[in-house]
Scaffold this active site. Structure first.
Site, short mmCIF file in Angstrom:
data_model
loop_
_atom_site.label_atom_id
_atom_site.label_comp_id
_atom_site.label_asym_id
_atom_site.label_seq_id
_atom_site.Cartn_x
_atom_site.Cartn_y
_atom_site.Cartn_z
CD1 TRP A 130 72.52 -16.79 118.63
CD2 TRP A 130 73.33 -19.00 117.96
NE1 TRP A 130 72.33 -17.68 119.92
CE2 TRP A 130 72.84 -19.07 119.45
CE3 TRP A 130 73.80 -20.05 117.54
CZ2 TRP A 130 72.81 -20.01 120.25
CZ3 TRP A 130 73.87 -21.53 118.34
CH2 TRP A 130 73.25 -21.21 119.60
CG ASP A 211 72.48 -23.35 112.79
OD1 ASP A 211 72.01 -24.33 113.30
OD2 ASP A 211 73.10 -22.54 113.64
CE LYS A 246 66.39 -22.17 120.47
NZ LYS A 246 66.64 -20.80 120.83
#
Ligand SMILES: Cc1ncc(COP(=O)(O)O)c(C=O)c1O
Length: 396
Positions: A130, A211, A246
């Site tokens: 990312w 993560d 999310k």
């Protein structure tokens, strides 16, 4: 004083959103920004969150600061969600944690903590990873190196190369692993591959930094925690950044968790004091609202069940859309086999087409996604999948 500063070009993903907004085509399709969307292209507030908001409205009687660690029920609820009820690390009081402003806040304060331990630490990230991992970790002053991860030509993980690289990592260096639903590729390690990564960590002494921003979006809330729990149960030290953006849909409330598994309870107290001091030096106190909502949801059986159902619905919708896209591509005579999209997990997939093809599909068909070919699966709908498949096939 500011004359010395050059203007920084806009983040490509934000530029893409602006171009999408400005496009007058009524059939335009946005597969850019990483936000969950429903069939109508909206990102609604989850019903469990709406209920938690009314509970909070009734019960909150002060806006004074919360504790530096965060909302207590949030910390315990999240640690149980991440590590599991039976976690040995939790039961033996080896986990330090603070509520953070989003997963990004967690990544940054953890990077600062790593720097306090050893400013020469290298953090190994997957190639690709990312994009925001680089400033979040690099701006703290740590070195960043990459390990091989994804092969665009075969649309799969280069596991052998990854293993060869990780075997060379120095003791005390840190390896960042995506807990599940790898962003940007959607390609996740299998449980057997996680087992192998654990063995390498045990041999070399590198510290895993997990993560986890999409728990529940891959195979399920429990299933998606396999790698994280494996590391947490079998290693003395693990670093964890989690996001509630999310899976709770709490993007703008900025809520996440920074957690550290430590070697023993005494070390936990030291690390807890250090991470709070890092946070104090950056933003002082965590925001309360998002953490308070997650606390209410995770610590109320009925609300937790409702939230779990909502996560399951989001996941199932994305899995269905993956299959639908692959079917429509085949139906429209795609010259490339896209079946790998159904194997990938979570909100993202790399379509593994060239930047020129990405540009062409944007210019000629108003389909917007980033040059790497990462698409947000949740941006697909039953209403747009035909047009999307036709547009993609036309540029292959
Ligand atoms: C891999 C990964 N980590 C962390 C985050 C953190 O998100 P946030 O700061 O919005 O909670 C994201 C969000 O897109 C992500 O994709």
């Amino acid at each position: 004083m500011f004359e010395v500063l050059p203007k920084i070009p806009a983040d490509p993903i934000l530029g893409l959103s602006a171009a999408y907004k400005a496009d007058p085509n009524p059939n335009k399709i946005d597969l850019g920004v990483g936000v969950y969307k429903d069939e109508n292209g909206n990102t609604p507030i989850l019903d469990s969150v709406i209920k938690a908001q009314s509970v909070l409205l009734e019960s909150e009687i002060s806006k004074t600061y919360i504790t530096p660690q965060g909302v207590p029920g949030f910390i315990t609820g999240m640690l149980t969600l991440l590590l599991g009820k039976e976690s040995k690390a939790l039961l033996s009081n080896r986990v330090a944690a603070v509520q953070s402003p989003g997963g990004c806040g967690a990544l940054r304060i953890l990077a600062e903590l790593i720097k306090r331990c050893n400013s020469d630490t290298t953090v190994w990230v997957s190639d690709p990873t990312w994009a925001n991992h680089i400033p979040l970790i690099g701006d703290a002053g740590l070195n960043i190196e990459t390990y091989p991860y994804f092969d665009k030509s075969t649309a799969s993980i280069k596991f052998d190369e990854m293993v060869d690289c990780l075997k060379q990592v120095k003791k005390g260096d840190v390896v960042l692993l995506h807990g599940c639903c790898h962003n940007p590729t959607g390609a996740d390690l299998t449980n057997e591959q996680w087992d192998e990564v654990l063995r390498i960590a045990q041999q070399t002494g590198f510290i895993p930094f997990i993560d986890t921003a999409y728990q529940g979006f891959g195979d399920g809330l429990e299933e998606d925690a396999y790698g994280l729990r494996l590391m947490a149960e079998n290693l003395p030290e693990v670093i964890i950044a989690a996001s509630c953006s999310k899976n709770f849909g709490l993007y703008r409330e900025r809520v996440g968790l920074a957690a550290m598994i430590t070697s023993d309870a005494a070390m936990r107290d030291i690390v807890q004091s250090q991470i709070q001091s890092v946070a104090r030096g950056i933003y002082s106190m965590p925001p309360s609202y998002g953490g308070a909502l997650v606390d209410i949801i995770l610590n109320n059986e009925a609300l937790k069940a409702q939230w779990t159902n909502e996560v399951n619905e989001m996941r199932t919708r994305m899995q269905t859309l993956r299959q639908l896209l692959v079917d429509k591509l085949a139906e429209n005579g795609a010259s490339k086999d896209f079946s790998f999209v159904t194997q990938q997990k979570g909100m993202f997939s790399f379509l593994c087409i060239s930047p020129e093809q990405v540009k062409k599909v944007r210019d000629e068909h108003s389909v917007y996604f980033v040059d790497s070919s990462r698409v947000n699966i949740a941006g697909i709908s039953r209403g747009n999948v035909d047009a999307l498949a036709k547009a993609l096939v036309s540029v292959l």
